[in-house]
Design a protein around this motif. Structure first.
Motif, short mmCIF file in Angstrom:
data_model
loop_
_atom_site.label_atom_id
_atom_site.label_comp_id
_atom_site.label_asym_id
_atom_site.label_seq_id
_atom_site.Cartn_x
_atom_site.Cartn_y
_atom_site.Cartn_z
N SER A 107 91.23 -3.02 -88.73
CA SER A 107 92.14 -3.98 -89.34
C SER A 107 92.86 -4.84 -88.69
CB SER A 107 92.87 -3.52 -90.41
OG SER A 107 91.92 -2.82 -91.31
N LEU A 108 93.49 -4.24 -87.52
CA LEU A 108 94.45 -5.08 -86.53
C LEU A 108 93.36 -6.25 -85.89
CD1 LEU A 108 96.55 -2.37 -84.91
CD2 LEU A 108 97.32 -4.16 -86.63
N ILE A 109 92.29 -5.88 -85.52
CA ILE A 109 91.04 -6.71 -84.99
C ILE A 109 91.01 -7.74 -86.10
CG2 ILE A 109 88.71 -6.88 -84.20
CD1 ILE A 109 89.27 -4.48 -82.70
N ALA A 110 90.44 -7.25 -87.38
CA ALA A 110 89.95 -8.23 -88.38
C ALA A 110 91.29 -8.97 -88.79
CB ALA A 110 89.66 -7.51 -89.49
N GLU A 111 92.47 -8.81 -88.32
CA GLU A 111 93.48 -9.66 -89.02
C GLU A 111 94.01 -10.56 -87.88
OE1 GLU A 111 94.72 -10.43 -91.84
OE2 GLU A 111 93.78 -8.53 -92.91
N GLY A 112 93.15 -10.48 -86.51
CA GLY A 112 93.58 -11.29 -85.25
C GLY A 112 94.61 -10.80 -84.63
N ILE A 113 94.99 -9.65 -84.99
CA ILE A 113 96.40 -9.32 -84.27
C ILE A 113 96.03 -8.30 -82.76
CG2 ILE A 113 98.55 -7.54 -84.52
CD1 ILE A 113 98.23 -7.87 -87.52
N LYS A 114 94.78 -7.86 -82.87
CA LYS A 114 94.44 -6.94 -81.56
C LYS A 114 93.24 -7.61 -81.15
CE LYS A 114 93.29 -2.29 -80.25
NZ LYS A 114 91.96 -1.89 -80.00
N LYS A 115 93.42 -8.38 -79.88
CA LYS A 115 92.34 -9.12 -79.52
C LYS A 115 91.41 -8.33 -78.26
CE LYS A 115 93.52 -13.19 -81.31
NZ LYS A 115 92.53 -13.96 -81.82
N TYR A 116 91.85 -7.22 -77.88
CA TYR A 116 91.11 -6.33 -76.91
C TYR A 116 90.77 -4.97 -77.72
CZ TYR A 116 92.36 -9.50 -73.43
OH TYR A 116 92.72 -10.88 -72.76
N GLU A 117 89.43 -4.46 -77.41
CA GLU A 117 89.11 -3.25 -77.89
C GLU A 117 88.78 -2.48 -76.50
OE1 GLU A 117 88.23 0.33 -79.81
OE2 GLU A 117 89.49 -1.33 -80.30
N PHE A 118 89.23 -1.21 -76.50
CA PHE A 118 89.40 -0.51 -75.30
C PHE A 118 88.41 0.69 -75.05
CE2 PHE A 118 93.58 -2.31 -75.61
CZ PHE A 118 93.31 -3.19 -74.47
N ARG A 119 87.49 0.89 -74.18
CA ARG A 119 86.62 1.67 -74.17
C ARG A 119 86.62 2.19 -72.55
NH1 ARG A 119 86.60 1.97 -78.95
NH2 ARG A 119 84.61 1.78 -80.11
#
Length: 135
Positions: A12-24
């Motif tokens: 949801s943080l990504i969908a709302e534009g708050i989180k721009k990076y996903e870590f793997r």
């Protein structure tokens, strides 16, 4: 289209534009459109941390589309960049200098009507027709 499954509240943080990076811990050569799938897994500590945002946290569905435009190795220089961008959202990666991995940079994020489907590990494929308003 490629899809990545992400635990809540991070999806949801990504969908709302708050989180721009996903870590793997793994890198990808893939660049292009990607769907964000909110998995059924929940990070309870993070849910408490972001409770004040009053976001919706659906699970088991695709909730956003974005452009995966880069895959960046997380080194000390990138940790400084993340700290400047949002020290709260990226705090785990910033503080854990022993963590080795990659940040998938997501741009042009748009929420879409939820598409209920089970998630998978890694990047997986889904036949999305681009209609952001219906299943």
């Amino acid at each position: 289209m490629k899809v990545i499954t992400i635990k809540q509240p991070f999806a949801s943080l990504i969908a709302e534009g708050i989180k721009k990076y996903e870590f793997r811990t793994w890198k990808t050569k893939y660049r292009g459109k990607i769907l964000t799938h909110a998995g059924k897994g929940i990070n309870k500590d993070a849910m408490k941390k972001y409770a004040s945002l009053n976001l919706e946290y659906p699970s088991g569905c695709i909730i956003a589309i974005a452009d995966l435009d880069d895959c960046i190795f997380i080194d000390d220089g990138m940790r400084k960049v993340l700290k400047q961008k949002n020290s709260v959202v990226y705090s785990r990666v910033i503080q854990d200098r022993d963590w080795k991995g990659y940040g998938f940079r997501l741009e042009n994020v748009e929420k879409i009507a939820p598409i209920h489907i089970n998630g998978k590990l890694g990047l997986w494929d889904y036949g999305y027709d681009g209609n952001k308003n219906s299943n």
